[in-house]
Scaffold this motif. Structure first.
Motif, PDB file in Angstrom:
ATOM      1  N   ASN A 101     -10.501 -42.256 -52.564  1.00 25.27           N
ATOM      2  CA  ASN A 101      -9.829 -43.206 -51.667  1.00 25.27           C
ATOM      3  C   ASN A 101      -8.982 -42.397 -50.569  1.00 25.27           C
ATOM      4  N   SER A 102      -8.596 -41.392 -51.177  1.00 23.59           N
ATOM      5  CA  SER A 102      -7.753 -40.585 -50.175  1.00 23.59           C
ATOM      6  C   SER A 102      -8.782 -39.738 -49.129  1.00 23.59           C
ATOM      7  N   ALA A 103      -9.860 -39.495 -49.744  1.00 27.02           N
ATOM      8  CA  ALA A 103     -10.906 -38.793 -48.904  1.00 27.02           C
ATOM      9  C   ALA A 103     -11.524 -39.736 -47.838  1.00 27.02           C
ATOM     10  N   LEU A 104     -11.556 -41.122 -48.240  1.00 30.18           N
ATOM     11  CA  LEU A 104     -12.116 -42.039 -47.334  1.00 30.18           C
ATOM     12  C   LEU A 104     -10.909 -42.405 -46.213  1.00 30.18           C
ATOM     13  N   LYS A 105      -9.957 -42.406 -46.492  1.00 30.44           N
ATOM     14  CA  LYS A 105      -8.863 -42.719 -45.451  1.00 30.44           C
ATOM     15  C   LYS A 105      -8.835 -41.617 -44.402  1.00 30.44           C
ATOM     16  N   ASN A 106      -9.293 -40.484 -44.730  1.00 32.78           N
ATOM     17  CA  ASN A 106      -9.360 -39.243 -43.708  1.00 32.78           C
ATOM     18  C   ASN A 106     -10.767 -39.343 -43.055  1.00 32.78           C
ATOM     19  N   ASP A 107     -11.874 -39.815 -43.799  1.00 33.62           N
ATOM     20  CA  ASP A 107     -13.356 -39.980 -43.258  1.00 33.62           C
ATOM     21  C   ASP A 107     -14.100 -41.169 -43.903  1.00 33.62           C
ATOM     22  N   PRO A 108     -13.853 -42.457 -43.358  1.00 34.39           N
ATOM     23  CA  PRO A 108     -14.502 -43.370 -44.017  1.00 34.39           C
ATOM     24  C   PRO A 108     -16.111 -43.286 -44.278  1.00 34.39           C
ATOM     25  N   ASP A 109     -16.505 -42.210 -43.586  1.00 31.12           N
ATOM     26  CA  ASP A 109     -18.183 -42.443 -43.522  1.00 31.12           C
ATOM     27  C   ASP A 109     -18.560 -41.158 -44.736  1.00 31.12           C
TER      28      ASP A 109
END
Length: 259
Positions: A101-109
């Motif tokens: 989830n933290s990763a996708l906050k920085n890069d949704p793709d």
């Protein structure tokens, strides 16, 4: 004094050391290096937003280019996704979902973050959530098709288990616990044993009732009675129609036609 680019380079060096440790199976050291990289990159990210840095690095003076901002955000997502791979190895699925989830906050793709979050949800039994993550990537992404097939199998097995063990509980909106499931299985086993015992008892009674009854030998009295009956029958058969008037029916015909 270290420049912003120097700090980015140092953070990426920690990320690379974490990758190498992961390849060698050293999950503990991999997580340690990823954590160092996250602290450094998060500090730079906070600095861009005007927040004091949380890492030990000195504040950066000067303007931050858009390219540098993108590098920081992208690498934060990559490191978080790599941490998820470590947590999956340790079967720590909740933590894997958190870092994804933290990763996708920085890069949704970020493909790896979505894929690994789907794997973690699948391992937790969250079939719908896992399916949503995999479908958002598309079946052309390597591994997605296999994961979707696995989810279909899991869904089918779950439905069969519900039909087999829950029975009428589902219709009343009630979930069966493991203890109740075991109790249901014990009751079924007891019923099967009782049915088998009942069947065995019935079979024994049937065998006993079908034994041939021995014929009794005729006694002197029964022989005499039989002879008398025979004489009576003969006497009736010897009746002659000499007294028939021609208008009343014969006695023999009445005997044959009425009760």
């Amino acid at each position: 004094m270290a420049t912003l680019q120097d700090k980015i380079t140092s953070a990426l060096a920690s990320k690379d050391m974490g990758n190498e440790a992961f390849k060698q199976g050293d999950i503990h050291n991999a997580l340690k290096q990823y954590h160092i990289a996250i602290l450094a990159l998060s500090g730079l990210d906070n600095q861009m937003a005007g927040v004091p840095m949380m890492s030990a690095m000195n504040p950066q003076n000067g303007q931050v280019s858009e390219e540098q901002k993108n590098v920081i955000k992208t690498n934060l997502a990559v490191v978080y996704a790599n941490m998820a791979a470590c947590h999956l190895k340790r079967n720590n699925y909740k933590r894997a979902i958190d870092v994804c989830n933290s990763a996708l906050k920085n890069d949704p793709d970020n493909v790896k973050a979505k894929f690994r979050r789907g794997q973690a949800k699948s391992a937790e039994g969250n079939i719908a959530g896992a399916e949503a993550d995999f479908l958002s990537l598309g079946e052309n992404v390597p591994g997605v098709k296999a994961e979707l097939e696995k989810l279909k199998k899991m869904s089918k097995e779950a439905e069969e288990k519900q039909r087999r063990t829950m029975g009428g509980f589902l219709s009343r909106g009630r979930i069966v616990t493991e203890e109740e499931e075991l109790e249901l299985e014990r009751e079924k086993a007891a019923e099967a044993e009782a049915a088998a015992a009942s069947s065995s008892s019935t079979s024994t009674k049937t065998t006993a009732s079908t034994k041939p009854i021995p014929k009794s030998k005729p006694t002197v009295g029964s022989k005499a009675s039989t002879k008398q009956k025979a004489k009576a029958v003969v006497k009736e058969e010897e009746y002659t129609p000499s007294t028939w008037s021609g208008t009343a029916p014969k006695i023999q015909e009445l005997a044959e036609g009425e009760e």
